[in-house]
Design a protein around this motif. Structure first.
Motif, short mmCIF file in Angstrom:
data_model
loop_
_atom_site.label_atom_id
_atom_site.label_comp_id
_atom_site.label_asym_id
_atom_site.label_seq_id
_atom_site.Cartn_x
_atom_site.Cartn_y
_atom_site.Cartn_z
N GLY A 66 5.39 -9.95 8.20
CA GLY A 66 5.79 -10.91 7.18
C GLY A 66 6.38 -10.17 5.98
N PRO A 67 6.68 -10.90 4.91
CA PRO A 67 7.31 -10.25 3.75
C PRO A 67 6.45 -9.18 3.09
CG PRO A 67 7.26 -12.64 3.47
CD PRO A 67 6.62 -12.33 4.76
N ILE A 68 5.17 -9.44 2.97
CA ILE A 68 4.28 -8.46 2.32
C ILE A 68 4.19 -7.20 3.17
CG2 ILE A 68 1.93 -8.03 1.47
CD1 ILE A 68 3.50 -10.07 -0.18
N ASP A 69 4.08 -7.38 4.49
CA ASP A 69 4.04 -6.23 5.39
C ASP A 69 5.34 -5.45 5.31
OD1 ASP A 69 2.90 -4.58 7.49
OD2 ASP A 69 4.34 -5.56 8.84
N CYS A 70 6.46 -6.14 5.25
CA CYS A 70 7.76 -5.48 5.12
C CYS A 70 7.84 -4.67 3.83
CB CYS A 70 8.88 -6.53 5.17
SG CYS A 70 10.53 -5.84 5.00
N LEU A 71 7.37 -5.26 2.75
CA LEU A 71 7.36 -4.56 1.46
C LEU A 71 6.49 -3.30 1.53
CD1 LEU A 71 8.11 -4.64 -1.59
CD2 LEU A 71 5.99 -5.89 -1.93
N LYS A 72 5.28 -3.44 2.05
CA LYS A 72 4.37 -2.29 2.15
C LYS A 72 4.94 -1.18 3.02
CE LYS A 72 0.03 -4.85 1.66
NZ LYS A 72 -1.18 -5.30 2.39
N GLU A 73 5.47 -1.56 4.19
CA GLU A 73 6.01 -0.55 5.12
C GLU A 73 7.25 0.15 4.55
OE1 GLU A 73 4.96 0.73 8.15
OE2 GLU A 73 3.13 -0.25 7.44
N THR A 74 8.08 -0.61 3.87
CA THR A 74 9.27 -0.01 3.27
C THR A 74 8.88 1.01 2.21
OG1 THR A 74 10.57 -2.01 3.69
CG2 THR A 74 11.41 -0.50 2.03
N VAL A 75 7.95 0.64 1.34
CA VAL A 75 7.51 1.55 0.29
C VAL A 75 6.79 2.75 0.89
CG1 VAL A 75 6.00 1.80 -1.73
CG2 VAL A 75 7.46 -0.22 -1.49
N ARG A 76 5.98 2.52 1.92
CA ARG A 76 5.23 3.61 2.55
C ARG A 76 6.17 4.61 3.23
NH1 ARG A 76 3.25 5.09 7.33
NH2 ARG A 76 3.81 3.23 8.48
N ARG A 77 7.19 4.10 3.94
CA ARG A 77 8.08 4.98 4.70
C ARG A 77 9.21 5.58 3.86
NH1 ARG A 77 8.95 1.58 10.31
NH2 ARG A 77 6.76 1.63 10.94
N GLU A 78 9.74 4.79 2.90
CA GLU A 78 10.93 5.24 2.18
C GLU A 78 10.72 5.39 0.68
OE1 GLU A 78 14.35 2.84 3.30
OE2 GLU A 78 13.16 2.09 4.99
N GLY A 79 9.56 4.99 0.20
CA GLY A 79 9.31 5.02 -1.24
C GLY A 79 9.99 3.84 -1.91
N LEU A 80 9.91 3.79 -3.23
CA LEU A 80 10.52 2.68 -3.97
C LEU A 80 12.04 2.67 -3.82
CD1 LEU A 80 8.44 2.57 -7.26
CD2 LEU A 80 8.44 0.92 -5.39
N ARG A 81 12.63 3.83 -3.57
CA ARG A 81 14.09 3.89 -3.37
C ARG A 81 14.53 3.04 -2.19
NH1 ARG A 81 16.69 9.78 -4.20
NH2 ARG A 81 16.72 9.68 -6.47
N GLY A 82 13.67 2.90 -1.20
CA GLY A 82 14.00 2.10 -0.03
C GLY A 82 14.27 0.64 -0.38
#
Length: 116
Positions: free
Chosen positions: A47-63
């Motif tokens: 879902g959106p929260i999971d997408c947000l968490k995974e993006t930040v975890r894998r790519e940092g805030l720059r992602g």
């Protein structure tokens, strides 16, 4: 006249600033939305929260800000024009209100295109 020019210039600068703020505040939401829409049938995100968490975890805030340059340039430019023209139009309307009536369309257009 210098004050009128500065006021109009200030409105154009304010438009650029508002466009930049709009993009920096909203782009992460757009990034998450696009990633969810393009994930296909493999469903990488729950879902959106999971997408947000995974993006930040894998790519940092720059992602969250990937691809921010085009909207940054366009929204800044568009808002600068909108704020500046709105200021000019308000000045044109105020000029005829002093005469005790609302301006006609040609008077408004004339006021928009006149120089200070």
């Amino acid at each position: 006249p210098k004050q009128a020019v500065w006021r109009r210039t200030r409105n154009f600068i304010g438009g650029i600033s508002s466009g930049v703020a709009l993009v920096f505040a909203g782009h992460p939401f757009d990034t998450v939305k696009v990633r969810l829409q393009t994930q296909g049938s493999d469903a990488r995100f729950a879902g959106p929260i999971d997408c947000l968490k995974e993006t930040v975890r894998r790519e940092g805030l720059r992602g969250l800000y990937k691809g921010v340059s085009p909207p940054l340039a366009t929204f800044g430019f568009i808002n600068s024009i909108l704020f500046g023209l709105q200021s000019i139009a308000v000045d044109a309307v105020k000029g005829t209100q002093n005469a005790g009536r609302l301006p006609t369309v040609p008077e408004t257009m004339q006021g928009i295109w006149r120089r200070p």
